[in-house]
Design a protein around this motif. Structure first.
Motif, PDB file in Angstrom:
ATOM      1  N   ASN A 256      11.821 -30.724  85.924  1.00  0.00           N
ATOM      2  CA  ASN A 256      12.609 -29.617  86.455  1.00  0.00           C
ATOM      3  C   ASN A 256      13.980 -30.135  86.891  1.00  0.00           C
ATOM      4  N   ASN A 257      14.773 -30.561  85.901  1.00  0.00           N
ATOM      5  CA  ASN A 257      16.127 -31.045  86.157  1.00  0.00           C
ATOM      6  C   ASN A 257      16.953 -30.864  84.889  1.00  0.00           C
ATOM      7  N   ARG A 258      18.188 -31.333  84.942  1.00  0.00           N
ATOM      8  CA  ARG A 258      19.109 -31.108  83.820  1.00  0.00           C
ATOM      9  C   ARG A 258      18.599 -31.756  82.530  1.00  0.00           C
ATOM     10  N   GLN A 259      18.127 -32.989  82.635  1.00  0.00           N
ATOM     11  CA  GLN A 259      17.620 -33.660  81.442  1.00  0.00           C
ATOM     12  C   GLN A 259      16.387 -32.950  80.898  1.00  0.00           C
ATOM     13  N   GLY A 260      15.524 -32.481  81.796  1.00  0.00           N
ATOM     14  CA  GLY A 260      14.347 -31.743  81.356  1.00  0.00           C
ATOM     15  C   GLY A 260      14.703 -30.485  80.593  1.00  0.00           C
ATOM     16  N   GLU A 261      15.783 -29.823  81.012  1.00  0.00           N
ATOM     17  CA  GLU A 261      16.226 -28.617  80.301  1.00  0.00           C
ATOM     18  C   GLU A 261      16.778 -28.954  78.922  1.00  0.00           C
ATOM     19  N   VAL A 262      17.474 -30.092  78.820  1.00  0.00           N
ATOM     20  CA  VAL A 262      17.982 -30.531  77.506  1.00  0.00           C
ATOM     21  C   VAL A 262      16.812 -30.759  76.551  1.00  0.00           C
ATOM     22  N   TYR A 263      15.771 -31.471  77.034  1.00  0.00           N
ATOM     23  CA  TYR A 263      14.604 -31.715  76.195  1.00  0.00           C
ATOM     24  C   TYR A 263      13.883 -30.404  75.862  1.00  0.00           C
TER      25      TYR A 263
END
Length: 294
Positions: A256-263
């Motif tokens: 639940n963070n920016r990198q998780g949203e990219v993935y």
């Protein structure tokens, strides 16, 4: 500056020196020896190829030290060369987690995995997973029964990555004071649960995959997988292969963070390409292990 001078600069200055000089800091927890994560505010740069290459996991940006200088604000190649030249002689601090290079050749991935014993109740890695990371003993037992875990050094655990044929490709290394991936191994997917399942929950770490399995009481219709904190071409191919299953349902269970949203966006695109179902499943906290421990 001629081509020879440019090549000399490339040899003398690594990406780490440019980043540290610019105020970026190493994220020790999220780094490995072959992929060092630097942060500044919410921005991230991963340094690879022994300091000679880099990429931004949140965008398509990547390249060598000169393209990094431009990414950091240099106005064109000439100014980038100047910025790189200004850092000649600057030696970045070695991350505290770095271990000395091995003097002898390593055994194969399969041999090194075979040398390590499986987890058992009370063993160091068992205590790490059940006490420090809060995983239920039943989930650890089932993961051990699937031959996915080994005792690593210094109380750490190894979690196996495999390809679609079931062949071992490497392992995630996690412990109280260490985070890494198998030297000379390759990230593909950690796979736990029903191997032929239609529902595939994709997380960023094996501990998160096991944590989500615990939260969901190991749903029999689900395969819980982990990308190992990265997104290699082999990982991408593996997820695409899973998306081609009949009635496949790809669940982006990334952090639940920016990198998780990219993935998650990448998984959504893969599902669309494969005409598979898609869902986004977010932990309430940063990741599933934090949710499990809450």
């Amino acid at each position: 500056m001629d081509k020879r001078e440019i090549e000399e600069l490339r040899k003398k200055v690594g990406c780490a020196a440019l980043l540290e000089k610019d105020g970026w800091k190493v994220d020790v927890k999220e780094s490995t020896r072959r992929a060092i994560k630097y942060r500044r505010d919410t921005n991230i740069i991963i340094v690879i190829h022994q300091g000679r290459g880099w990429f931004d996991p949140l965008s398509p940006a990547k390249g060598d030290v000169f393209s990094l200088a431009e990414h950091l604000g240099a106005g064109g190649f000439v100014e980038a060369c100047g910025r790189v030249a200004d850092v000649v002689g600057f030696v970045p601090a070695a991350p505290a987690w770095q271990r000395p290079a091995r003097a002898k050749a390593l055994a194969s991935i399969v041999e090194r995995w075979g040398y390590r014993v499986t987890l058992r109740p009370g063993s160091p890695a068992w205590r790490y997973l059940t006490s420090e990371r809060g995983l239920p003993a039943d989930i650890v037992k089932q993961t051990v029964a699937s031959d996915l875990l080994r005792e690593g050094p210094l109380g750490s655990m190894w979690a196996a990555h495999s390809n679609s044929a079931g062949a071992l490709t490497g392992w995630e290394e996690r412990g109280p004071s260490w985070r890494g991936f198998a030297t000379d191994g390759s990230k593909e997917l950690f796979r736990f649960g029903s191997e032929g399942a239609e529902r595939i929950c994709i997380t960023e770490a094996a501990i998160d995959a096991m944590s989500l399995a615990a939260i969901e009481v190991l749903r029999p219709d689900t395969l819980y997988v982990s990308t190992g904190g990265g997104w290699s071409p082999a990982t991408d191919d593996a997820i695409r292969g899973l998306g081609k299953r009949a009635n496949a349902w790809l669940v982006a269970a990334t952090d639940n963070n920016r990198q998780g949203e990219v993935y998650a966006d990448r998984i959504r695109a893969i599902a669309a390409d494969a005409s598979a179902r898609y869902a986004r499943l977010r932990p309430r906290a940063g990741d599933w292990n934090e949710d499990l421990s809450a």
